[in-house]
Write a protein that holds these residues in place. Structure first.
Motif, PDB file in Angstrom:
ATOM      1  N   LEU A 244      -3.229  -7.445 -20.062  1.00 57.95           N
ATOM      2  CA  LEU A 244      -3.534  -7.247 -21.474  1.00 57.95           C
ATOM      3  C   LEU A 244      -2.330  -6.665 -22.181  1.00 57.95           C
ATOM      4  O   LEU A 244      -1.498  -5.992 -21.582  1.00 57.95           O
ATOM      5  N   ARG A 258      -5.598  -8.195 -26.575  1.00 55.69           N
ATOM      6  CA  ARG A 258      -5.225  -9.578 -26.309  1.00 55.69           C
ATOM      7  C   ARG A 258      -4.634  -9.687 -24.906  1.00 55.69           C
ATOM      8  O   ARG A 258      -4.001  -8.766 -24.420  1.00 55.69           O
ATOM      9  N   PHE A 259      -4.804 -10.864 -24.320  1.00 58.79           N
ATOM     10  CA  PHE A 259      -4.135 -11.130 -23.056  1.00 58.79           C
ATOM     11  C   PHE A 259      -2.692 -11.542 -23.345  1.00 58.79           C
ATOM     12  O   PHE A 259      -2.407 -12.184 -24.366  1.00 58.79           O
ATOM     13  N   VAL A 261      -0.999 -13.798 -22.015  1.00 57.46           N
ATOM     14  CA  VAL A 261      -0.858 -15.259 -22.073  1.00 57.46           C
ATOM     15  C   VAL A 261      -1.167 -15.780 -23.482  1.00 57.46           C
ATOM     16  O   VAL A 261      -0.600 -16.776 -23.930  1.00 57.46           O
ATOM     17  N   GLU A 262      -2.034 -15.087 -24.192  1.00 56.64           N
ATOM     18  CA  GLU A 262      -2.373 -15.504 -25.558  1.00 56.64           C
ATOM     19  C   GLU A 262      -1.205 -15.256 -26.503  1.00 56.64           C
ATOM     20  O   GLU A 262      -0.861 -16.107 -27.333  1.00 56.64           O
TER      21      GLU A 262
END
Lengths: 381, 381
Positions: A244, A258-259, A261-262
């Motif tokens: 995260l 948010r992650f 990767v996002e």
């Protein structure tokens, strides 16, 4: 997201007044091909290597990108002392027909000297059209036979088209991480991206330029989707996993954290729209979707290469699920049926489709070895 | 694309005035759980099977969908004489918390009797919250132990959460085509879908209901993206390949002919938005993304199931790349470490993730056999 259309860049290009007759029957004229060269053409004009770029690539194969400042997109493979050695070969890389980095495409004027760009009404093009445009450039450089044509992904499709259309003009061919046709799954991913662009209110049915906007959000979503397909699950897990990171003002409060990767994907999307034109994206993805070399030769891939004297090196990557090894293997079989000279290597990598652009020593050794052997056979040494 | 919000449907539901305390610390009250039952609860109340649905599923597991008229979504597995035999078991299926088919979710009123729906401001929920809501329903039916909990994909995540949170209430657990966490790749695909929804001008930051519209285009793109991940490349190739079909008025003239796979995806997208709420899609995808059973137990999946008496049947499908076999195998290992009673079966199928919903005789025989054995052990026969 930044809504500013990206800046014009100066580019070196060759203009062909007679234009190009496209597969669709339309002639576009004049034809401009923006390109870069590296190294020196020998006196016999026999040491030229044409590098073909992928969907969102460009001619800056071995130097930093003038808009983004990012390193050369294939600096791992092309350059002084690299497998495609610019101390030895004369490397040519041109922006594809339909592109947005100086070659004729949707952003070009519809009529010479006019102010009205083609936009969404740019004629449909094929991978073969891209290759014919490159052939005009190569001819204009007075090169009758390329020592090698090299490319990955859509660049690999162009390599295959070159070898099939102009076998005598290609001594060696290196199609990497590619296939002789676009699969249903790949068409499906492209279509999702196109629908995201169509859904953007700033798309204005393709006439966004006249509204002074770009369909940035839709194009970003298209890029994000495509970007996932360029990586492997293992690569995404290694790079980001479920880590995260902080929230983002642009994200609704609901989702708070948010992650990683996002954030990464969002960055990929938002930086892409600053350098790439949405209508080019539509035009080029469509050319890829319609690429089907066997269908163009009565359903037989072997027929496309019958009697070819070209030396082929086919390379796939084990974790590439966009252009899986099975498709390269089928190509190798067809080339064998056509009695062509073919080597096929699967590189073990967990980096997915993008591996062809990354630090993959086995891949680089393979290409270097193949080109060295081919150079000897071509009397270049 | 149809912009009409989908109609309200009558539904059977249980209302819990005390509501539910969510993992995020917010209590939502009242809590409504819409559900359907099939078969007859025996006198001892020991033959109940809870079926948990996937991301876009609902309670209509064994009967036609009231909005679309489509057949029961798991009619292959659940019904009279089927592996989950409603002549033998009392089957319960409820719409998940956060859903849009009658259970409390973003479309529910924020305050009892009010006219103001939660919309985008519905609190973030977890898979565990979904399970706690189901537990309240099961308790209200005076069932202290479920004979089995069965579910695929996100339904499988709920099965795992049930077995971990309420081990004494679950005699047998059948998590299918699932994983104990959402992978980086799966989060990435979800995020692309969410960004497509956010990019739709009709989204209005989530307050689309008050504008009388729905973000139909963005939601359709999200569905299209997800749908590709539910299929395998082989399935797409077999069903559509590179077959062309007629043009479509909605597509710019430039592209003329369309591939069958494109029309299919567009149909998937446009029919989905008539039955599913965008805020529910955001809410539920987020719950899936945050699911990580090991992380909730000090990093050890085995700890989540330590001492469990539940009998597990884990099922994966060989061509499922959304929830690959490797993840089920890792789960089986963790359950073995926890000394749980576990069977693990990989079904060979080329149908991808969707295989769990399709005609897969080996899968159905496996579940039927497992449940028959478990029923004997539970003294149900």
């Amino acid at each position: 997201m930044d809504q500013t259309p990206f800046p014009e860049i100066p580019h070196r290009h060759e203009a062909f007044a007679d234009g190009l007759l496209l597969d669709c029957g339309i002639r576009i004229a004049p034809l401009a091909i923006a390109y870069r060269t590296y190294g020196t053409l020998n006196a016999a004009r026999t040491n030229a290597v044409l590098v073909c770029h992928a969907l969102t690539g460009d001619q800056y194969v071995a130097e930093p990108h003038p808009l983004t400042g990012k390193p050369a997109w294939w600096g791992t493979l092309v350059g002084p002392g690299k497998p495609v050695d610019t101390d030895r070969y004369f490397v040519i890389c041109s922006n594809v027909l339909g592109g947005c980095m100086g070659s004729t495409g949707p952003r070009s004027e519809r009529t010479p000297g006019g102010s009205d760009a083609w936009g969404i009404e740019f004629p449909p093009i094929t991978v073969q059209d891209m290759v014919r445009a490159q052939k005009k450039l190569v001819d204009s450089l007075q090169i009758t036979r390329l020592f090698a044509v090299v490319g990955g992904s859509m660049g690999g499709m162009q390599v295959l088209a070159w070898a099939s259309m102009f076998p005598d003009a290609v001594f060696a061919a290196v199609p990497v991480a590619t296939a002789p046709y676009h699969s249903a799954q790949n068409i499906a991913f492209h279509e999702v991206g196109r629908q995201a662009i169509f859904a953007d209110p700033d798309f204005h049915d393709g006439f966004y330029a006249s509204h002074g906007v770009i369909p940035a959000r839709g194009l970003a979503v298209a890029r994000m989707t495509a970007h996932i397909t360029y990586l492997s699950e293992a690569a995404l897990t290694r790079k980001f996993g479920r880590r995260l990171q902080g929230g983002n003002a642009k994200t609704p409060v609901l989702f708070g954290e948010r992650f990683a990767v996002e954030s990464y994907l969002e960055h990929q999307g938002s930086s892409f729209v600053r350098r790439f034109d949405a209508n080019s994206y539509l035009c080029i993805t469509r050319a890829m979707d319609f690429f089907d070399l066997a269908a163009d030769h009565g359903g037989s891939l072997a027929t496309a290469f019958r009697g070819s004297k070209t030396r082929f090196l086919l390379v796939s990557f084990s974790s590439d699920w966009l252009f899986p090894t099975a498709e390269s293997r089928a190509m190798a079989r067809a080339l064998n049926q056509a009695a062509a000279n073919v080597s096929f290597v699967e590189i073990v990598s967990d980096k997915g489709h993008d591996a062809f652009l990354l630090d993959e020593p086995d891949f680089h050794r393979t290409v270097a070895g193949f080109l060295t052997g081919a150079a000897e056979a071509a009397g270049l040494s």
